[in-house]
Design a protein around this motif. Structure first.
Motif, PDB file in Angstrom:
ATOM      1  N   ILE A  91       0.739  -1.322   0.024  1.00  0.00           N
ATOM      2  CA  ILE A  91       0.047   0.189   0.076  1.00  0.00           C
ATOM      3  C   ILE A  91       0.817   1.275  -0.071  1.00  0.00           C
ATOM      4  CG2 ILE A  91      -2.042  -1.031   1.079  1.00  0.00           C
ATOM      5  CD1 ILE A  91      -1.261  -0.011   3.860  1.00  0.00           C
ATOM      6  N   LEU A  92       0.439   2.301  -0.394  1.00  0.00           N
ATOM      7  CA  LEU A  92       1.173   3.430  -0.503  1.00  0.00           C
ATOM      8  C   LEU A  92       1.013   4.335   0.835  1.00  0.00           C
ATOM      9  CD1 LEU A  92      -0.486   5.066  -3.831  1.00  0.00           C
ATOM     10  CD2 LEU A  92       1.601   3.811  -3.668  1.00  0.00           C
ATOM     11  N   ASP A  93       2.029   5.200   0.991  1.00  0.00           N
ATOM     12  CA  ASP A  93       2.009   5.947   2.333  1.00  0.00           C
ATOM     13  C   ASP A  93       0.527   6.348   2.707  1.00  0.00           C
ATOM     14  OD1 ASP A  93       4.905   5.830   2.441  1.00  0.00           O
ATOM     15  OD2 ASP A  93       4.989   7.662   1.652  1.00  0.00           O
ATOM     16  N   LEU A  94       0.443   6.229   3.908  1.00  0.00           N
ATOM     17  CA  LEU A  94      -1.052   6.545   4.795  1.00  0.00           C
ATOM     18  C   LEU A  94      -0.847   7.983   4.845  1.00  0.00           C
ATOM     19  CD1 LEU A  94      -1.106   3.729   7.512  1.00  0.00           C
ATOM     20  CD2 LEU A  94      -2.112   3.782   5.220  1.00  0.00           C
ATOM     21  N   THR A  95      -2.034   8.538   4.489  1.00  0.00           N
ATOM     22  CA  THR A  95      -2.317   9.949   4.967  1.00  0.00           C
ATOM     23  C   THR A  95      -3.914   9.994   5.905  1.00  0.00           C
ATOM     24  OG1 THR A  95      -3.541  10.197   2.940  1.00  0.00           O
ATOM     25  CG2 THR A  95      -1.251  10.863   2.799  1.00  0.00           C
ATOM     26  N   ASN A  96      -3.975  11.277   6.486  1.00  0.00           N
ATOM     27  CA  ASN A  96      -5.294  11.415   7.372  1.00  0.00           C
ATOM     28  C   ASN A  96      -6.112  12.037   6.254  1.00  0.00           C
ATOM     29  OD1 ASN A  96      -3.960  10.421   9.651  1.00  0.00           O
ATOM     30  ND2 ASN A  96      -3.278  12.564  10.277  1.00  0.00           N
ATOM     31  N   GLY A  97      -7.310  11.510   6.548  1.00  0.00           N
ATOM     32  CA  GLY A  97      -8.333  12.022   5.731  1.00  0.00           C
ATOM     33  C   GLY A  97      -8.950  13.393   6.390  1.00  0.00           C
ATOM     34  N   ASP A  98     -10.192  13.910   5.990  1.00  0.00           N
ATOM     35  CA  ASP A  98     -10.683  14.926   6.413  1.00  0.00           C
ATOM     36  C   ASP A  98     -11.027  15.024   7.946  1.00  0.00           C
ATOM     37  OD1 ASP A  98     -10.679  16.281   3.844  1.00  0.00           O
ATOM     38  OD2 ASP A  98     -12.762  15.542   3.404  1.00  0.00           O
ATOM     39  N   GLY A  99     -11.560  13.785   8.391  1.00  0.00           N
ATOM     40  CA  GLY A  99     -11.831  13.691   9.952  1.00  0.00           C
ATOM     41  C   GLY A  99     -10.506  13.782  10.607  1.00  0.00           C
ATOM     42  N   GLY A 100      -9.374  13.753  10.086  1.00  0.00           N
ATOM     43  CA  GLY A 100      -7.840  13.857  10.872  1.00  0.00           C
ATOM     44  C   GLY A 100      -7.469  12.453  11.299  1.00  0.00           C
ATOM     45  N   PHE A 101      -8.013  11.435  10.509  1.00  0.00           N
ATOM     46  CA  PHE A 101      -7.412  10.158  10.807  1.00  0.00           C
ATOM     47  C   PHE A 101      -7.500   9.349   9.584  1.00  0.00           C
ATOM     48  CE2 PHE A 101     -12.106  10.230  11.535  1.00  0.00           C
ATOM     49  CZ  PHE A 101     -12.652   9.089  10.651  1.00  0.00           C
ATOM     50  N   VAL A 102      -6.831   8.295   9.291  1.00  0.00           N
ATOM     51  CA  VAL A 102      -6.777   7.337   8.430  1.00  0.00           C
ATOM     52  C   VAL A 102      -7.966   6.670   8.020  1.00  0.00           C
ATOM     53  CG1 VAL A 102      -5.348   5.309   7.320  1.00  0.00           C
ATOM     54  CG2 VAL A 102      -4.097   7.073   8.588  1.00  0.00           C
ATOM     55  N   SER A 103      -8.944   7.036   6.863  1.00  0.00           N
ATOM     56  CA  SER A 103     -10.174   6.828   6.674  1.00  0.00           C
ATOM     57  C   SER A 103      -9.888   5.362   5.371  1.00  0.00           C
ATOM     58  CB  SER A 103     -11.163   7.317   6.286  1.00  0.00           C
ATOM     59  OG  SER A 103     -10.616   8.175   5.074  1.00  0.00           O
ATOM     60  N   HIS A 104      -8.915   5.629   4.817  1.00  0.00           N
ATOM     61  CA  HIS A 104      -8.862   4.781   3.505  1.00  0.00           C
ATOM     62  C   HIS A 104      -7.442   4.688   3.047  1.00  0.00           C
ATOM     63  CE1 HIS A 104     -12.728   6.415   2.497  1.00  0.00           C
ATOM     64  NE2 HIS A 104     -12.906   5.470   1.571  1.00  0.00           N
ATOM     65  N   VAL A 105      -7.012   3.418   2.528  1.00  0.00           N
ATOM     66  CA  VAL A 105      -5.645   3.168   1.868  1.00  0.00           C
ATOM     67  C   VAL A 105      -5.421   2.883   0.674  1.00  0.00           C
ATOM     68  CG1 VAL A 105      -4.988   1.969   4.317  1.00  0.00           C
ATOM     69  CG2 VAL A 105      -5.778   0.628   2.581  1.00  0.00           C
ATOM     70  N   GLU A 106      -4.602   3.169  -0.025  1.00  0.00           N
ATOM     71  CA  GLU A 106      -4.637   2.862  -1.390  1.00  0.00           C
ATOM     72  C   GLU A 106      -3.328   1.878  -1.559  1.00  0.00           C
ATOM     73  OE1 GLU A 106      -4.260   5.205  -5.576  1.00  0.00           O
ATOM     74  OE2 GLU A 106      -4.265   6.467  -3.983  1.00  0.00           O
ATOM     75  N   LEU A 107      -3.976   0.866  -2.595  1.00  0.00           N
ATOM     76  CA  LEU A 107      -2.989  -0.054  -3.107  1.00  0.00           C
ATOM     77  C   LEU A 107      -2.009   0.273  -4.121  1.00  0.00           C
ATOM     78  CD1 LEU A 107      -5.732  -2.821  -3.739  1.00  0.00           C
ATOM     79  CD2 LEU A 107      -4.288  -3.036  -1.916  1.00  0.00           C
ATOM     80  N   ALA A 108      -0.602  -0.093  -3.724  1.00  0.00           N
ATOM     81  CA  ALA A 108       0.394   0.181  -4.990  1.00  0.00           C
ATOM     82  C   ALA A 108      -0.121  -0.506  -6.112  1.00  0.00           C
ATOM     83  CB  ALA A 108       1.752  -0.311  -4.375  1.00  0.00           C
ATOM     84  N   GLU A 109       0.492  -0.112  -7.241  1.00  0.00           N
ATOM     85  CA  GLU A 109       0.181  -0.723  -8.497  1.00  0.00           C
ATOM     86  C   GLU A 109       0.107  -2.102  -8.746  1.00  0.00           C
ATOM     87  OE1 GLU A 109       1.153   1.264 -12.150  1.00  0.00           O
ATOM     88  OE2 GLU A 109       1.293   3.104 -11.400  1.00  0.00           O
ATOM     89  N   SER A 110       1.278  -2.610  -8.065  1.00  0.00           N
ATOM     90  CA  SER A 110       1.371  -4.159  -8.094  1.00  0.00           C
ATOM     91  C   SER A 110       0.782  -4.755  -6.855  1.00  0.00           C
ATOM     92  CB  SER A 110       2.865  -4.431  -8.096  1.00  0.00           C
ATOM     93  OG  SER A 110       2.695  -5.936  -7.960  1.00  0.00           O
ATOM     94  N   LYS A 111      -0.309  -5.878  -7.444  1.00  0.00           N
ATOM     95  CA  LYS A 111      -1.024  -6.234  -6.171  1.00  0.00           C
ATOM     96  C   LYS A 111      -0.634  -7.702  -5.986  1.00  0.00           C
ATOM     97  CE  LYS A 111      -5.001  -4.392  -8.116  1.00  0.00           C
ATOM     98  NZ  LYS A 111      -6.497  -4.339  -8.296  1.00  0.00           N
TER      99      LYS A 111
END
Length: 113
Positions: A91-111
């Motif tokens: 997965i790609l680097d985690l970022t906080n969403g609008d609520g100030g916490f991690v709400s989603h993660v994004e898979l890197a291109e290779s799964k």
């Protein structure tokens, strides 16, 4: 702010007694995850498979951390599994969403698991 659970149409597939999603509604920030090693663990491979299934179900490489499964109810991704997936580059680097916490993660291109 409370998390929003994304309803999916696929069943959660737990791995024995080991959990890759947990009954825990607590939120967390991207910077709170501890470094994890063990990129070849069966638990991590199972978690990666669940992320790919989620990605296919939502039609996007961006998947929700808080999921409402038809057969398991409201569950959150396990933080240890997230840290391992991050360390392994799945997965790609985690970022906080609008609520100030991690709400989603994004898979890197290779799964590949």
């Amino acid at each position: 702010m409370n998390p929003v659970y994304t309803r999916v149409a696929i069943d959660y597939s737990p791995m024995d007694a080991t959990k890759v999603f947990v009954k825990d509604a607590s939120t967390f920030s991207a910077s709170s995850l501890l470094r994890q090693r063990d990129p070849k663990s069966n638990r991590l491979h199972h978690f990666k498979r669940e992320l790919v299934r989620l990605s296919e179900a939502v039609g996007s490489p961006r998947v929700p951390v808080f999921v409402r499964w038809p057969n398991a109810g409201r569950l959150r991704m396990d933080k240890g599994c997230l840290a391992q997936a991050l360390e392994s580059g799945f997965i790609l680097d985690l970022t906080n969403g609008d609520g100030g916490f991690v709400s989603h993660v994004e898979l890197a291109e290779s799964k590949d698991s």
